[in-house]
Design a protein around this motif. Structure first.
Motif, PDB file in Angstrom:
ATOM      1  N   THR A   1       0.836  -1.211   0.000  1.00 37.80           N
ATOM      2  CA  THR A   1       0.000   0.000   0.000  1.00 37.80           C
ATOM      3  C   THR A   1       0.868   1.258   0.000  1.00 37.80           C
ATOM      4  O   THR A   1       0.638   2.204  -0.767  1.00 37.80           O
ATOM      5  N   ILE A   2       1.879   1.258   0.834  1.00 40.94           N
ATOM      6  CA  ILE A   2       2.704   2.459   0.982  1.00 40.94           C
ATOM      7  C   ILE A   2       3.630   2.631  -0.222  1.00 40.94           C
ATOM      8  O   ILE A   2       3.772   3.743  -0.752  1.00 40.94           O
ATOM      9  N   LEU A   3       4.248   1.546  -0.662  1.00 37.51           N
ATOM     10  CA  LEU A   3       5.130   1.664  -1.839  1.00 37.51           C
ATOM     11  C   LEU A   3       4.348   2.150  -3.058  1.00 37.51           C
ATOM     12  O   LEU A   3       4.826   2.998  -3.817  1.00 37.51           O
ATOM     13  N   GLU A   4       3.141   1.648  -3.218  1.00 33.00           N
ATOM     14  CA  GLU A   4       2.339   2.107  -4.353  1.00 33.00           C
ATOM     15  C   GLU A   4       2.048   3.602  -4.257  1.00 33.00           C
ATOM     16  O   GLU A   4       1.991   4.300  -5.277  1.00 33.00           O
ATOM     17  N   SER A   5       1.885   4.108  -3.028  1.00 31.83           N
ATOM     18  CA  SER A   5       1.556   5.531  -2.860  1.00 31.83           C
ATOM     19  C   SER A   5       2.664   6.435  -3.373  1.00 31.83           C
ATOM     20  O   SER A   5       2.417   7.595  -3.696  1.00 31.83           O
ATOM     21  N   PHE A   6       3.898   5.921  -3.426  1.00 29.44           N
ATOM     22  CA  PHE A   6       4.971   6.740  -4.011  1.00 29.44           C
ATOM     23  C   PHE A   6       5.577   6.062  -5.246  1.00 29.44           C
ATOM     24  O   PHE A   6       6.729   6.289  -5.598  1.00 29.44           O
ATOM     25  N   ASP A   7       4.725   5.257  -5.877  1.00 24.81           N
ATOM     26  CA  ASP A   7       5.049   4.737  -7.203  1.00 24.81           C
ATOM     27  C   ASP A   7       6.290   3.841  -7.194  1.00 24.81           C
ATOM     28  O   ASP A   7       7.134   3.892  -8.094  1.00 24.81           O
TER      29      ASP A   7
ATOM     30  N   LYS B   1      -7.589   1.547   9.586  1.00 26.05           N
ATOM     31  CA  LYS B   1      -7.476   2.225   8.283  1.00 26.05           C
ATOM     32  C   LYS B   1      -7.558   1.207   7.130  1.00 26.05           C
ATOM     33  O   LYS B   1      -7.143   0.062   7.268  1.00 26.05           O
ATOM     34  N   ALA B   2      -8.067   1.667   6.004  1.00 31.26           N
ATOM     35  CA  ALA B   2      -8.167   0.808   4.825  1.00 31.26           C
ATOM     36  C   ALA B   2      -6.802   0.637   4.175  1.00 31.26           C
ATOM     37  O   ALA B   2      -6.018   1.588   4.079  1.00 31.26           O
ATOM     38  N   LEU B   3      -6.510  -0.597   3.733  1.00 29.23           N
ATOM     39  CA  LEU B   3      -5.286  -0.877   2.988  1.00 29.23           C
ATOM     40  C   LEU B   3      -5.647  -1.213   1.542  1.00 29.23           C
ATOM     41  O   LEU B   3      -6.691  -1.806   1.277  1.00 29.23           O
ATOM     42  N   ALA B   4      -4.762  -0.850   0.638  1.00 25.71           N
ATOM     43  CA  ALA B   4      -5.038  -1.050  -0.798  1.00 25.71           C
ATOM     44  C   ALA B   4      -4.718  -2.471  -1.254  1.00 25.71           C
ATOM     45  O   ALA B   4      -5.127  -2.880  -2.333  1.00 25.71           O
TER      46      ALA B   4
END
Lengths: 353, 353
Positions: free
Chosen positions: A273-279, A343-346
């Motif tokens: 989720t977090i890695l995707e948030s910064f591509d 919190k929701a995770l992607a």
């Protein structure tokens, strides 16, 4: 992309605690998608001998039979070169150094590295890893505080590396741009772990928010950007070490919060989720699976599985709490509030085989 | 020196709240050795009109008849130059500006100062004071966070002062060396309040310690040193504004702590103890009594008493809590944990006459 398939991950910095809390946390290692982890020795009493490390390892293996546990010893005056050689033969992989008083159970931590040079020499010869908690203790007369304690430590890292160029050293849980730059500038024997939560948090997120308070504290947005950037670059000496550090919520919510963020049960969902948030989703495998194993030259892993992650419709939430304890064991009980509670995770784990 | 006799102090930045909490806090103003205070308007709803300010003032005077309350309005789009003139005639002394969302009840705070220039012009003409909460909102893309939000605000202070050189402006609750240097560099119409707690705390002290969490947050030791130094110098534009901001302990001890430190009941004992710790006890009177009154040109104070402070044998401790509420009023009740709860103070008030 809606599915990701990678090997089970390597968490090269984890706190699995003792007693009831250990019993709850340890089975979650595999559930989070991790099959090998490097276990920190800051128990009470500290894990300072080969016997203690092996006894602790046996406890952990009973709780999570498929997981490979790499054990460490706590650096202190009682640790001798002889003990290092004995530990190495028994498969203990490294030694953790805590500056005195900077985090949980670090009261017996070190004040100066010079007296440990005979130990470091033995470690270098035996191929053991030195894990550095890279902060110097606060000293307000010298303007040292939690916000610059890591940056002011980096000279020690450089010095030890200069004096022991073949010793594998890891700067644990880096939080600053200065640390990233220092590690990059040093040789291939110097690695660096980065936690899940330091890729997400900045100082604002722990200001008044006890569940995000950890040591080292999360720093400036520019520091977080540097951590993210080095992962996007796919730098092989920077790899996952979650520093997952559960504390009962009653020791977090109160006048003085214990330091630590709990991420073990959902390491890969958080990270995707977090890695995707910064591509940087394409770096998930390298950062979480490959680079840590390569640095530690892992050859003896019991089991490596295959993790399938699937994209959620933001309908998958982190639990609010994880309960532990109750009857039996040590009488301790309570609940642990995980990172990003509720919190929701992607992304979530669909299967581990 | 074992006794100090000074006039009752001037606290030029105080939060007296509403309802049950107001009923508890307000009588402590005089007990802490203060006879005049400047009251912040961040209630719910905000104090935005002359009528609201006068009604609030009447409530406070009923609770503390001897204290002089200087009232302020909350800067927002509804505030007009006409309201400023009306407020000035009614004795309202100033206007408080909050950047949006940075502290308690600041959701209706300002985003840009330009639209308020007609209001500032009227304030300048009427001799009203502009009180600035000097932080810009966090913006992680631009590397703005709680640790640098004040420093990054200072350009606004300089700009408003340049555009309205005769307008009295106060940079409230300064926490940084940069703020001290900026205020010193500006003209005599620019003052600066400093709290009790920012003379004592650094970032380490609110890391995981909710009762020391306030906004602006305490910064680096070098910043605290700059605040202490400007007081030691006896600079007349730097004076006491405690920003005492009580919150019920159940809103401090939990996942998200409210921002604020409660100092009202013991302002002068705290201040004498802390000033002495950095060898500035001789500045107690100037900082706490004289400079604030001079900046506000106080002429209409109801009563000024004489406070006698005596040295303790470290046998005088700050209470652990102050209870409020219960039956009646708004049904709210609880306790407030004060600054340095349970800690010994080196000075206490022997008498106020």
């Amino acid at each position: 992309m809606d599915t990701i398939t990678i090997p089970t991950a390597a968490d090269m910095h984890i706190h699995l605690r003792q007693g009831s809390l250990m019993n709850m946390v340890t089975p979650y290692v595999a559930e989070g998608g991790v099959s090998i982890c490097y276990v920190m020795p800051n128990l009470q009493p500290t894990v300072s001998t080969t016997e203690q490390a092996l006894a602790y390892k046996a406890e952990l293996e009973a709780l999570a039979p498929k997981v490979t546990f790499y054990m460490s010893l706590y650096l202190g005056p009682s640790l001798t070169p002889e003990e290092i050689r004995k530990a190495a033969k028994a498969g203990v992989r490294g030694v953790k150094s805590y500056p005195r008083g900077v985090t949980t159970n670090s009261e017996s931590g070190i004040e100066s590295y010079d007296i440990y040079y005979p130990v470091f020499k033995a470690m270098e010869e035996e191929g053991m890893v030195l894990n550095l908690h890279g902060e110097i203790p606060s000293d307000h007369e010298k303007n040292v505080c939690v916000m610059n304690a890591e940056e002011k430590f980096l000279g020690h890292l450089k010095q030890i590396h200069t004096d022991f160029p073949k010793l594998k050293i890891i700067l644990e849980h880096a939080t600053t741009e200065a640390a990233v730059n220092m590690v990059k500038s040093l040789g291939d024997t110097v690695g660096c772990t980065i936690t899940v939560h330091h890729l997400q948090l900045v100082v604002d997120d722990w200001a008044g928010k006890c569940h995000n308070f950890c040591k080292p504290v999360a720093k400036f947005p520019s520091d977080r950007a540097a951590l993210r950037k080095v992962i996007k670059e796919g730098h092989p000496r920077f790899f996952l070490g979650t520093d997952s550090a559960p504390h009962p919520s009653h020791k977090k919510e109160g006048p003085e919060a214990c330091a630590g963020v709990f991420t073990t049960p959902l390491v890969l969902p958080y990270l995707a989720t977090i890695l995707e948030s910064f591509d940087a989703l394409d770096q998930l495998r390298g950062f979480a699976c490959d680079f840590g194993r390569a640095f530690y030259e892992v050859k003896d892993e019991k089991w490596v599985g295959e993790v399938k992650l699937v994209r959620t419709n933001k309908d998958f939430n982190t639990p609010e709490t994880y309960a532990f304890g109750g009857e039996g064991v040590d009488g301790e009980s309570g609940k642990v509030v995980p990172f990003m509670a509720g919190k929701a995770l992607a992304w979530k784990i669909a299967s581990i085989n």
